[in-house]
Design a protein around this motif. Structure first.
Motif: not given
Length: 344
Positions: A163, A186, A169, A188, A184, A197, A171-172, A166
Motif C-alpha cells: 500500500e 504498509f 492504516g 508512508d 501486507y 500507523l 484500508t490495510g 497508508s
C-alpha cells in the motif's frame, strides 16, 4: 411499538451506532428522524438505546473518541430530548458529567464494525491537518476502497500487498482482517504518520515485522506477515520497490497536487521493474473526485508513462459511514511488463 416502527428504530440505532463509533461529523447524524421518532413515542427508551449503542458501547468505553466529540454528541442528544420531553433523563446528564471531567486530547479513537463481526479501531488526530500532514486521519476513499476489497477478496487473498500512502492504516487493516493476504506492506513517508500507523497496527492485534528476504515465502498463518516501510516517492528506487515483490499494489486518496501525482506515477512505473519472468503487480488507486482536473491530470500522467487504466464499477455494499454525496472512483491499472532496468 408497531413492527414497522420497530424496524425503523433498529435502522436508526444502527446509523447512530456506526456514525458515532467512527466519530463522523455530528451534522451527518439523522437528528430530524430522531426528533420525529421521539415525538411519536411516550417514553425515552429510544434515547437510552442510543446511549448504549454510542457513548456506552463497549468499543467506546475501551477506546473512546475525543472528549470534545463526545460532549458535542451528548449535548445534541440532550437538546433533542428536551425539545419533546418535559422530564430530564438522568442517564444523559450523568454521561455528560463524566466526559466533562476527562482530560482534553488532540487525538481520539474511531472504530468500525466489519462483516466478519470483528472490529477495527484506529487512534487518529482530531484535526484534519496535524504535524504538517493530512496522513493522521482516515479519508473517505480509504473506506470506499476497503469496501471494494471486502467485496472482492480474491484480489488480495494469499497475495503480497503493497500500500502506497497508508496514512492511519484503515484500508490495510480491513484487508488484513477480511481478505486473508499472505503479506501486507504498509508504507508512508512522514515520521509522525509512521509512528501512529505502527500503533494502530498493534492496536488491532497485528505485529509489524522486518521485511522478509527476497524469495522468502512466510509459513501459512491466520494472520498475514505485516511490514511498515518508510517510502519517499521522490527518492525511492526501482530495486527498493522490487524487493517487496508485491502481487497487488493499492493507494487511496493520494492525489493532492501535480507534484504528488507525478511522483506517484513514477513509483507505479518503477514497480514494473523487476526480475525477468515476474509479472507486474495488479494496481488499484481510489480517490474522491473533488476536482475533475486532478483526475484528468492523473490519467494523462498514466498515459504518458504507458500505464493503461480502467474504471472499476461501483460496488454494491455500504459497510462504512462516509459522505454519501461524494463522488468516489477506483482505477484498475495495468502496469507495463517487467523490465531489467529503470531510472533511479
Amino acid at each position: 411499538m408497531a413492527p414497522e416502527k420497530s424496524a425503523e428504530a433498529v435502522g436508526l440505532l444502527r446509523t447512530f451506532e456506526r456514525r458515532f463509533l467512527a466519530a463522523r461529523a455530528l451534522r451527518s447524524f439523522p437528528w430530524q428522524s430522531l426528533e420525529e421518532k421521539l415525538r411519536d413515542s411516550s417514553d425515552a427508551e429510544l434515547l437510552l438505546d442510543i446511549l448504549q449503542k454510542t457513548v456506552r458501547h463497549p468499543l467506546c468505553v475501551k477506546h473512546p473518541p475525543s472528549g470534545k466529540y463526545v460532549r458535542g454528541f451528548l449535548s445534541e442528544l440532550i437538546r433533542k430530548h428536551e425539545a419533546v420531553h418535559a422530564e430530564p433523563l438522568d442517564e444523559l446528564y450523568e454521561a455528560l458529567a463524566e466526559v466533562l471531567t476527562t482530560e482534553e486530547s488532540s487525538q481520539g479513537h474511531r472504530s468500525y464494525l466489519l462483516p466478519s463481526g470483528d472490529a477495527l479501531t484506529l487512534r487518529e488526530s482530531s484535526a484534519i491537518v496535524s504535524h504538517g500532514t493530512t496522513g493522521l486521519v482516515t479519508w473517505d476513499a480509504a473506506l470506499y476502497l476497503a469496501e471494494w476489497a471486502i467485496e472482492n477478496p480474491a484480489a488480495f487473498a494469499s497475495r503480497t500487498v503493497l500500500e502506497l500512502g497508508s496514512g492511519a492504516g484503515f484500508t490495510g487493516l480491513a484487508i488484513c482482517k477480511e481478505c486473508r493476504p499472505r503479506a501486507y506492506i504498509f508504507s508512508d513517508c512522514h515520521s509522525r504518520v509512521l509512528e501512529q500507523l505502527q500503533g494502530n497496527i498493534l492496536l488491532n492485534g497485528l505485529s509489524p515485522e522486518p521485511p522478509p528476504p527476497p524469495g522468502h515465502s512466510p509459513p501459512g498463518s491466520e494472520k498475514p506477515t505485516v511490514t511498515v516501510a518508510q517510502l519517499d516517492w521522490d527518492l525511492v528506487t526501482g530495486p527498493q520497490l522490487s524487493a517487496f515483490q508485491p502481487d497487488t499494489v493499492i493507494a487511496a486518496d493520494v492525489l493532492y497536487c501535480p507534484e504528488t501525482i507525478r511522483a506517484l506515477v513514477r513509483v507505479l512505473r518503477a514497480l514494473s521493474a523487476g526480475p525477468e519472468g515476474r509479472r507486474a503487480p495488479d494496481a488499484f488507486v481510489a480517490f474522491t473526485v473533488r476536482n475533475p482536473e486532478t483526475s484528468r491530470q492523473f490519467t494523462a500522467e498514466l498515459a504518458q508513462a504507458g500505464i493503461r487504466w480502467e474504471a472499476v464499477p461501483r460496488h454494491g455494499q455500504k459497510l462504512f459511514p462516509y459522505d454519501e454525496h461524494a463522488e468516489m472512483a477506483i482505477l484498475k491499472l495495468t502496469l507495463p511488463a517487467p523490465q531489467t532496468h529503470m531510472e533511479t
